[in-house]
Design a protein around this motif. Structure first.
Motif, short mmCIF file in Angstrom:
data_model
loop_
_atom_site.label_atom_id
_atom_site.label_comp_id
_atom_site.label_asym_id
_atom_site.label_seq_id
_atom_site.Cartn_x
_atom_site.Cartn_y
_atom_site.Cartn_z
N UNK A 190 -3.66 -17.23 5.72
CA UNK A 190 -3.56 -15.95 6.62
C UNK A 190 -4.78 -15.18 6.63
N UNK A 191 -4.92 -14.37 7.68
CA UNK A 191 -6.09 -13.47 7.82
C UNK A 191 -6.29 -12.34 6.70
N UNK A 192 -4.86 -11.96 6.27
CA UNK A 192 -4.73 -10.78 5.44
C UNK A 192 -3.92 -11.25 4.46
N UNK A 193 -4.08 -11.02 3.09
CA UNK A 193 -3.27 -11.40 1.98
C UNK A 193 -3.45 -10.24 0.85
N UNK A 194 -2.59 -9.86 0.16
CA UNK A 194 -2.87 -8.80 -0.90
C UNK A 194 -4.17 -8.77 -1.46
N UNK A 214 -12.13 1.63 7.47
CA UNK A 214 -13.62 0.95 7.11
C UNK A 214 -13.02 -0.20 6.47
N UNK A 215 -12.02 -0.22 5.63
CA UNK A 215 -11.24 -1.56 5.02
C UNK A 215 -10.89 -2.44 6.31
N UNK A 216 -10.41 -2.04 7.18
CA UNK A 216 -9.77 -2.67 8.13
C UNK A 216 -11.02 -3.69 9.02
N UNK A 217 -12.13 -2.43 9.18
CA UNK A 217 -13.41 -3.15 9.88
C UNK A 217 -14.05 -4.19 8.99
N UNK A 218 -13.92 -3.96 7.79
CA UNK A 218 -14.61 -5.30 6.79
C UNK A 218 -13.78 -6.56 6.89
N UNK A 219 -12.60 -6.32 7.22
CA UNK A 219 -11.71 -7.53 7.10
C UNK A 219 -11.51 -7.99 8.56
N UNK A 276 -7.40 -4.62 12.82
CA UNK A 276 -7.14 -3.22 12.91
C UNK A 276 -6.26 -2.48 11.75
N UNK A 277 -6.58 -1.21 11.97
CA UNK A 277 -6.08 -0.58 10.66
C UNK A 277 -4.66 -0.54 10.59
N UNK A 278 -3.78 -0.67 11.66
CA UNK A 278 -2.33 -0.75 11.74
C UNK A 278 -1.93 -2.24 10.94
N UNK A 279 -2.85 -3.14 10.91
CA UNK A 279 -2.37 -4.27 10.41
C UNK A 279 -2.33 -4.23 9.09
N UNK A 280 -3.13 -3.28 8.22
CA UNK A 280 -3.05 -3.18 6.97
C UNK A 280 -1.67 -2.74 6.31
N UNK A 281 -0.96 -1.89 7.23
CA UNK A 281 0.09 -1.30 6.62
C UNK A 281 1.43 -2.22 6.65
N UNK A 282 1.27 -3.40 6.75
CA UNK A 282 2.23 -4.23 6.56
C UNK A 282 2.15 -4.80 5.12
N UNK A 283 0.97 -4.61 4.42
CA UNK A 283 0.69 -5.04 3.13
C UNK A 283 0.70 -4.06 2.23
N UNK A 284 0.14 -2.80 2.46
CA UNK A 284 0.00 -1.80 1.69
C UNK A 284 0.51 -0.33 2.53
N UNK A 285 1.49 0.43 1.99
CA UNK A 285 1.97 1.68 2.66
C UNK A 285 0.89 2.67 2.74
N UNK A 286 0.27 3.02 1.80
CA UNK A 286 -0.84 3.99 1.75
C UNK A 286 -2.00 3.62 0.95
#
Length: 199
Positions: free
Chosen positions: A7-11, A34-39, A42-52
């Protein structure tokens, strides 16, 4: 198009990338964008893994502090304090930029609260009052966080001329930057030993 094998993203990947940003750019340098860019997402993709961002920081904190050793409390409260403080400092020293966030306390981090509960219980079982146990834990954290937040030698010049004439008792202060790591370690050990002996 076939799905990627990993998977592209994991915790774990999110946490490790965020921590790398903090290590490199400081705590204020971390943003979800910035985290999303390094990964590469898109920033919205992060919120499926971390709320805040705070949840992410607490997850990172839990990961870093998992190295804190509280096994010594099964031997003796003194040994417990020594092992806990040394491993705590080592964990913090590996990632000094996140120390200000950790200095706010355990917050809602279950693992941190479990370690604190074990420490507090061991001290009370050894005969300390609940208030004294709280003060001992606080005192230990002052030593650990103080040693992790700064290095004593950071403000000293390496030029002997800055000290020799005006400050005769600091005639070797110019050597401090060259022995910073050793000095910090030995100063921490001296303060820790004095604290435990004093108790």
């Amino acid at each position: 198009m076939p799905r990627p094998s990993t998977p592209l993203l994991s915790p774990d990947r999110i946490r490790s990338t965020a921590l790398a940003i903090i290590d490199r750019d400081g705590l204020d340098g971390l943003s979800m964008r910035k985290l999303a860019a390094e990964l590469g997402v898109q920033a919205a993709s992060l919120y499926g893994h971390v709320r805040t961002k705070d949840q992410l920081l607490n997850d990172i904190a839990s990961s870093i502090l998992s190295a804190v050793d509280v096994t010594g409390f099964t031997v003796d409260w003194r040994e417990g304090l020594l092992r806990c403080a040394r491993s705590y400092r080592a964990a913090l020293s590996s990632h000094p930029n996140i120390v200000p966030f950790l200095a706010y306390g355990p917050a809602g981090r279950a693992e941190s609260l479990q370690r604190l509960d074990l420490l507090h219980g061991a001290l009370v079982s050894a005969g300390w009052s609940r208030r004294e146990a709280t003060m001992i834990a606080a005192g230990l954290m002052y030593i650990v966080f103080g040693s992790a937040l700064s290095t004593f030698s950071s403000g000293f010049s390496a030029d002997p001329a800055d000290y020799s004439d005006r400050y005769p008792h600091l005639d070797r202060a110019h050597l401090l930057p060259g022995v910073a790591r050793e000095l910090d370690r030995d100063s921490f050990e001296m303060a820790l030993a004095a604290f435990v002996r004093g108790l």
